[in-house]
Design a protein around this motif. Structure first.
Motif, PDB file in Angstrom:
ATOM      1  N   VAL B  15       5.803  -7.416   2.800  1.00 31.68           N
ATOM      2  CA  VAL B  15       5.852  -8.688   3.513  1.00 31.68           C
ATOM      3  C   VAL B  15       4.461  -9.004   4.088  1.00 31.68           C
ATOM      4  O   VAL B  15       4.232  -9.004   5.287  1.00 31.68           O
ATOM      5  CB  VAL B  15       6.931  -8.663   4.623  1.00 31.68           C
ATOM      6  CG1 VAL B  15       7.150 -10.061   5.186  1.00 31.68           C
ATOM      7  CG2 VAL B  15       8.249  -8.127   4.061  1.00 31.68           C
ATOM      8  N   GLY B  19       3.703 -12.339   0.019  1.00 30.89           N
ATOM      9  CA  GLY B  19       5.152 -12.181   0.134  1.00 30.89           C
ATOM     10  C   GLY B  19       5.731 -13.118   1.181  1.00 30.89           C
ATOM     11  O   GLY B  19       6.757 -13.785   0.946  1.00 30.89           O
ATOM     12  N   CYS B  40       7.299  -0.519   4.140  1.00 27.69           N
ATOM     13  CA  CYS B  40       7.339   0.839   4.686  1.00 27.69           C
ATOM     14  C   CYS B  40       7.217   0.820   6.195  1.00 27.69           C
ATOM     15  O   CYS B  40       7.630   1.748   6.880  1.00 27.69           O
ATOM     16  CB  CYS B  40       6.218   1.719   4.134  1.00 27.69           C
ATOM     17  SG  CYS B  40       5.396   1.119   2.676  1.00 27.69           S
ATOM     18  N   VAL B  44       5.927  -4.127  10.837  1.00 28.86           N
ATOM     19  CA  VAL B  44       5.686  -5.325  10.026  1.00 28.86           C
ATOM     20  C   VAL B  44       6.983  -6.111   9.862  1.00 28.86           C
ATOM     21  O   VAL B  44       7.015  -7.337  10.016  1.00 28.86           O
ATOM     22  CB  VAL B  44       5.101  -4.937   8.636  1.00 28.86           C
ATOM     23  CG1 VAL B  44       5.116  -6.117   7.682  1.00 28.86           C
ATOM     24  CG2 VAL B  44       3.680  -4.389   8.791  1.00 28.86           C
ATOM     25  N   SER B  74       5.381  -7.814  -3.857  1.00 26.20           N
ATOM     26  CA  SER B  74       4.152  -8.380  -3.296  1.00 26.20           C
ATOM     27  C   SER B  74       3.376  -7.327  -2.527  1.00 26.20           C
ATOM     28  O   SER B  74       2.827  -7.583  -1.468  1.00 26.20           O
ATOM     29  CB  SER B  74       4.479  -9.602  -2.435  1.00 26.20           C
ATOM     30  OG  SER B  74       5.638  -9.381  -1.656  1.00 26.20           O
ATOM     31  N   THR B  75       3.322  -6.146  -3.102  1.00 26.86           N
ATOM     32  CA  THR B  75       2.511  -5.041  -2.579  1.00 26.86           C
ATOM     33  C   THR B  75       1.160  -5.055  -3.292  1.00 26.86           C
ATOM     34  O   THR B  75       0.980  -5.786  -4.267  1.00 26.86           O
ATOM     35  CB  THR B  75       3.183  -3.699  -2.907  1.00 26.86           C
ATOM     36  OG1 THR B  75       3.198  -3.569  -4.334  1.00 26.86           O
ATOM     37  CG2 THR B  75       4.614  -3.647  -2.397  1.00 26.86           C
ATOM     38  N   PRO B  76       0.209  -4.231  -2.840  1.00 23.97           N
ATOM     39  CA  PRO B  76      -1.006  -4.067  -3.651  1.00 23.97           C
ATOM     40  C   PRO B  76      -0.642  -3.581  -5.065  1.00 23.97           C
ATOM     41  O   PRO B  76       0.387  -2.911  -5.254  1.00 23.97           O
ATOM     42  CB  PRO B  76      -1.794  -2.996  -2.887  1.00 23.97           C
ATOM     43  CG  PRO B  76      -1.331  -3.142  -1.458  1.00 23.97           C
ATOM     44  CD  PRO B  76       0.121  -3.509  -1.561  1.00 23.97           C
ATOM     45  N   VAL B  77      -1.461  -3.925  -6.031  1.00 18.76           N
ATOM     46  CA  VAL B  77      -1.169  -3.640  -7.435  1.00 18.76           C
ATOM     47  C   VAL B  77      -0.973  -2.145  -7.715  1.00 18.76           C
ATOM     48  O   VAL B  77      -0.138  -1.753  -8.542  1.00 18.76           O
ATOM     49  CB  VAL B  77      -2.315  -4.218  -8.317  1.00 18.76           C
ATOM     50  CG1 VAL B  77      -2.241  -3.681  -9.728  1.00 18.76           C
ATOM     51  CG2 VAL B  77      -2.274  -5.747  -8.314  1.00 18.76           C
ATOM     52  N   VAL B  79       0.558   0.235  -6.226  1.00 19.99           N
ATOM     53  CA  VAL B  79       1.854   0.880  -6.000  1.00 19.99           C
ATOM     54  C   VAL B  79       2.978   0.236  -6.814  1.00 19.99           C
ATOM     55  O   VAL B  79       4.112   0.693  -6.767  1.00 19.99           O
ATOM     56  CB  VAL B  79       2.239   0.919  -4.496  1.00 19.99           C
ATOM     57  CG1 VAL B  79       1.214   1.707  -3.697  1.00 19.99           C
ATOM     58  CG2 VAL B  79       2.397  -0.484  -3.923  1.00 19.99           C
ATOM     59  N   VAL B 100       3.528 -10.554  -7.818  1.00 19.84           N
ATOM     60  CA  VAL B 100       2.516 -11.575  -7.539  1.00 19.84           C
ATOM     61  C   VAL B 100       1.112 -10.976  -7.665  1.00 19.84           C
ATOM     62  O   VAL B 100       0.144 -11.532  -7.160  1.00 19.84           O
ATOM     63  CB  VAL B 100       2.690 -12.160  -6.126  1.00 19.84           C
ATOM     64  CG1 VAL B 100       4.040 -12.850  -5.982  1.00 19.84           C
ATOM     65  CG2 VAL B 100       2.531 -11.063  -5.062  1.00 19.84           C
ATOM     66  N   ALA B 127      -3.734 -18.306  -5.669  1.00 19.44           N
ATOM     67  CA  ALA B 127      -3.822 -18.943  -4.358  1.00 19.44           C
ATOM     68  C   ALA B 127      -3.870 -17.821  -3.351  1.00 19.44           C
ATOM     69  O   ALA B 127      -3.235 -16.793  -3.543  1.00 19.44           O
ATOM     70  CB  ALA B 127      -2.595 -19.810  -4.098  1.00 19.44           C
ATOM     71  N   MET B 239      -6.136  -3.930  -1.259  1.00 15.16           N
ATOM     72  CA  MET B 239      -5.736  -4.843  -2.332  1.00 15.16           C
ATOM     73  C   MET B 239      -6.849  -4.902  -3.384  1.00 15.16           C
ATOM     74  O   MET B 239      -6.589  -4.794  -4.580  1.00 15.16           O
ATOM     75  CB  MET B 239      -5.475  -6.249  -1.777  1.00 15.16           C
ATOM     76  CG  MET B 239      -5.417  -7.278  -2.892  1.00 15.16           C
ATOM     77  SD  MET B 239      -5.389  -9.002  -2.313  1.00 15.16           S
ATOM     78  CE  MET B 239      -6.026  -9.803  -3.809  1.00 15.16           C
TER      79      MET B 239
HETATM   80  N1  NAP Z   1      -4.641 -12.196  -0.981  1.00 14.57           N
HETATM   81  C1  NAP Z   1      -4.772 -12.989  -2.020  1.00 14.57           C
HETATM   82  O1  NAP Z   1      -5.608 -13.877  -1.981  1.00 14.57           O
HETATM   83  C2  NAP Z   1      -3.895 -12.799  -3.231  1.00 14.57           C
HETATM   84  C3  NAP Z   1      -3.770 -13.857  -4.138  1.00 14.57           C
HETATM   85  C4  NAP Z   1      -2.948 -13.712  -5.245  1.00 14.57           C
HETATM   86  C5  NAP Z   1      -2.280 -12.500  -5.447  1.00 14.57           C
HETATM   87  N2  NAP Z   1      -2.446 -11.476  -4.552  1.00 14.57           N
HETATM   88  C6  NAP Z   1      -1.709 -10.221  -4.800  1.00 14.57           C
HETATM   89  O2  NAP Z   1      -0.632 -10.194  -3.903  1.00 14.57           O
HETATM   90  C7  NAP Z   1      -0.297  -8.854  -3.579  1.00 14.57           C
HETATM   91  C8  NAP Z   1      -0.180  -8.746  -2.067  1.00 14.57           C
HETATM   92  O3  NAP Z   1      -1.402  -9.128  -1.474  1.00 14.57           O
HETATM   93  P1  NAP Z   1      -1.461  -9.717   0.001  1.00 14.57           P
HETATM   94  O4  NAP Z   1      -2.727 -10.476   0.082  1.00 14.57           O
HETATM   95  O5  NAP Z   1      -0.173 -10.373   0.342  1.00 14.57           O
HETATM   96  O6  NAP Z   1      -1.654  -8.370   0.830  1.00 14.57           O
HETATM   97  P2  NAP Z   1      -1.140  -7.973   2.274  1.00 14.57           P
HETATM   98  O7  NAP Z   1      -1.078  -9.142   3.180  1.00 14.57           O
HETATM   99  O8  NAP Z   1      -1.945  -6.772   2.659  1.00 14.57           O
HETATM  100  O9  NAP Z   1       0.359  -7.503   1.993  1.00 14.57           O
HETATM  101  C9  NAP Z   1       0.704  -6.365   1.245  1.00 14.57           C
HETATM  102  C10 NAP Z   1       2.028  -5.860   1.763  1.00 14.57           C
HETATM  103  O10 NAP Z   1       2.484  -4.802   0.926  1.00 14.57           O
HETATM  104  C11 NAP Z   1       2.993  -3.774   1.763  1.00 14.57           C
HETATM  105  N3  NAP Z   1       2.992  -2.489   1.072  1.00 14.57           N
HETATM  106  C12 NAP Z   1       1.940  -1.710   0.751  1.00 14.57           C
HETATM  107  N4  NAP Z   1       2.350  -0.633   0.086  1.00 14.57           N
HETATM  108  C13 NAP Z   1       3.708  -0.726   0.004  1.00 14.57           C
HETATM  109  C14 NAP Z   1       4.738   0.098  -0.566  1.00 14.57           C
HETATM  110  N5  NAP Z   1       4.432   1.250  -1.170  1.00 14.57           N
HETATM  111  N6  NAP Z   1       6.005  -0.337  -0.453  1.00 14.57           N
HETATM  112  C15 NAP Z   1       6.321  -1.486   0.172  1.00 14.57           C
HETATM  113  N7  NAP Z   1       5.399  -2.282   0.724  1.00 14.57           N
HETATM  114  C16 NAP Z   1       4.117  -1.899   0.633  1.00 14.57           C
HETATM  115  C17 NAP Z   1       2.095  -3.799   2.948  1.00 14.57           C
HETATM  116  O11 NAP Z   1       2.761  -3.172   4.016  1.00 14.57           O
HETATM  117  P3  NAP Z   1       1.988  -2.499   5.243  1.00 14.57           P
HETATM  118  O12 NAP Z   1       1.363  -3.643   5.985  1.00 14.57           O
HETATM  119  O13 NAP Z   1       3.105  -1.843   5.963  1.00 14.57           O
HETATM  120  O14 NAP Z   1       0.970  -1.545   4.634  1.00 14.57           O
HETATM  121  C18 NAP Z   1       1.944  -5.301   3.175  1.00 14.57           C
HETATM  122  O15 NAP Z   1       2.987  -5.822   3.943  1.00 14.57           O
HETATM  123  C19 NAP Z   1      -1.378  -7.975  -4.187  1.00 14.57           C
HETATM  124  O16 NAP Z   1      -0.873  -7.380  -5.354  1.00 14.57           O
HETATM  125  C20 NAP Z   1      -2.475  -8.946  -4.536  1.00 14.57           C
HETATM  126  O17 NAP Z   1      -3.177  -8.506  -5.683  1.00 14.57           O
HETATM  127  C21 NAP Z   1      -3.207 -11.623  -3.434  1.00 14.57           C
END
Ligand code: NAP
Ligand code: NAP
Lengths: 310, 310
Positions: B15, B19, B40, B44, B74-77, B79, B100, B127, B239
């Motif tokens: 989240v 997400g 996890c 959060v 919507s976790t880092p790629v 995992v 995503v 985005a 990420m």
């Molecule tokens: N940021 C961008 O501009 C963007 C754009 C397009 C796509 N994306 C993709 O979107 C995805 C998420 O990015 P984001 O920017 O939303 O990052 P983010 O805000 O850091 O969110 C990632 C979430 O994943 C959770 N997480 C990490 N490891 C996990 C696990 N093993 N099981 C369950 N949850 C887990 C994290 O939880 P904790 O906080 O508890 O660690 C966090 O809530 C990535 O794959 C990224 O490549 C990002």
């Protein structure tokens, strides 16, 4: 605190983004009675007059600067030395001359050749946008930004008084003033401005060169990060050509550092060294935090770049 | 036109920014009856529930996805492959699973290992912002942005229907949908997103490394262009580490192009080739114009990035 100062007549040579922003700011703050624009292009002068940036325009430099107690050089850096030569006969005794060029070493050299009756204080307001021309100017451009002064090595009292007036002018339009030598300026700005622009121009060129990715795709998916680079890569080609020609040594030096760092990153990717990547990437957040805290950027989705009034 | 679709229960695994933006967008558009967050970190989940992003939180993936007809990764790629394995037993029959992630080849490989009863459609909404966590999410993030789908090579009817539902979901939150294969996605995004981020991270590191320029000066004079890079260099280190590890080959390829282009620029500066510099710099304006015209950026001083409502 530096005292704000007042001028009878300011001649703005080069009525573009920076020249007209200074004109607007001086008018708004009541720092001058009259503003004359000097530009080779009559059309630019007419447009600038129409939107109220200048009171009158002159294509002749001699006529335009006559009677001015402040002369502002806001042309690209490459022509400043010629403008300087023309001023050596044309400018009134005791006139304060400043420039706003992004490089200071080359300008300081031209300024040092002027007769002692003229007081040239090289300046660089570290503020700008990617737009050009008189319509791009706005009065608040310099507020809370830094303006760097690199005074000549002259210790006669009239020159020292002129430096104080230059400081007062920039403080008067809302900037914070810093004094340093031209060589240090050129290295510091190579880091914070010239290299970033070079990298942005390069990235934009390289992106358009990967044949298997269509031009249209580069545009469609630019929201992934690329578009942030295109803003500064949309800056004026002539202004930037002049910057790189005038600040060659410092730019090549910091470019060398960048290339080293890039090689380290490339190696970390090739060897899948996640720890090295993560550590390197973590520096970005703290530096940005510091920039936001210093008031040089805003943490808002719009970067604090709201529409500015002229 | 793709029809908007409706889900009974969506489970958002991770989240964070993306997400929770999808959660907010689906809720606002009435695309789901219930939203469960899986993360996890209980903290959060509590924060996300408090600000109304999710209806309920679950730290157990098995419990969280049970009953969901849409599961969003919507976790880092890095995992995603583990999460995928866990889903292969835990997810309900016929569930639509999307991710995503910013890289698609590695995700598609993990997705292909799932049993046929589950329908995983790899997605990448182009985005984002530099912020992380549930508080960073907002409902309009995907509006007028592109979302790329890279469906698996499966031609059974249920899977084809699932792809249609995924398209309908993204169209339903305001995105434009494009379908391509994962390898092409990974190259195109290496150009428009991964390389720009790598360059920004590198520049920020290099800037802080020129000893004769103080850290404080880098911050003070950042308005000269540097600050534009710090925005994307402030993105989440984990990420991005995962992106470069997962898309190594494409990133190294486009990085090679960039380095070539940079060498050409360096040479033009060293030899004071003003014409070559000016020509290279002129490309920037036209590309930016095209990006603005395509609605992927705004020509306003604030880039159109006004404060967004959750
Ligand atoms: N940021 C961008 O501009 C963007 C754009 C397009 C796509 N994306 C993709 O979107 C995805 C998420 O990015 P984001 O920017 O939303 O990052 P983010 O805000 O850091 O969110 C990632 C979430 O994943 C959770 N997480 C990490 N490891 C996990 C696990 N093993 N099981 C369950 N949850 C887990 C994290 O939880 P904790 O906080 O508890 O660690 C966090 O809530 C990535 O794959 C990224 O490549 C990002
Ligand atoms: N843009 C920035 O972000 C920024 C920031 C700080 C400092 N600076 C410095 O400010 C200076 C001006 O830049 P700018 O952004 O304001 O550029 P700009 O909008 O393109 O304005 C430059 C002006 O100079 C005029 N000009 C060119 N050659 C001339 C000549 N020989 N005699 C008289 N006028 C001449 C141009 O006239 P025409 O239109 O008729 O050609 C134009 O009006 C440059 O030295 C630059 O390094 C720029």
């Amino acid at each position: 605190m530096t005292e704000p100062v007042k001028f009878k007549c300011v001649a703005i040579i080069g009525v573009g983004l920076i020249g007209s922003s200074l004109a607007c700011a001086m008018r708004k703050r009541g720092l001058t009675d009259q503003i004359i624009g000097v530009d080779c292009d009559e059309g630019v002068l007419a447009r600038a007059k129409k939107i109220g940036v200048i009171d009158d325009g002159e294509t002749s430099l001699e006529k335009g600067v006559s009677g001015a107690d402040l002369i502002v050089l806001s042309t690209p850096v490459g022509v400043m030395s010629d403008v300087c030569k023309a001023l050596s006969a044309a400018a009134d005794d005791g006139a304060l001359i400043i420039d706003v060029g992004s490089v200071k070493g080359s300008v300081a050299k031209a300024a040092a050749a002027l007769p002692e009756r003229l007081h040239f204080v090289p300046c660089h307001p570290v503020a700008g946008t990617e737009q050009s021309g008189p319509e791009a100017g706005f009065a608040s451009l310099f507020e809370d930004r830094w303006c760097i002064l690199t005074p000549l090595v002259r210790d006669d009292e009239p020159y020292k008084a002129a430096v104080k007036r230059a400081e007062g002018l920039w403080a008067g339009v809302g900037a914070q003033v810093e004094v340093m030598d031209a060589a240090h300026h050129d290295l510091a700005l190579a880091v914070t401005s010239h290299l970033p622009h070079l990298i942005a121009f390069t990235l934009v060129g390289a992106a358009d060169d990967v044949e298997s990715v269509a031009h249209g795709e580069v545009i469609k998916y630019s929201a992934g990060g690329f578009r942030d680079f295109t803003r500064i890569a949309a800056s004026d080609p002539i202004m930037w050509r002049d910057v790189f020609l005038a600040n060659k040594d410092a730019v090549l030096e910091v470019l060398g550092r960048f290339s080293e760092e890039l090689a380290v990153m490339q190696r970390a990717i090739r060897w899948s060294d996640g720890k090295a990547l993560e550590d390197a990437f973590a520096r970005g957040r703290s530096l940005r935090r510091a920039i936001v805290d210093a008031g040089q950027e805003m943490d808002a989705p719009n970067f604090g770049r709201d529409k500015k009034e002229r």
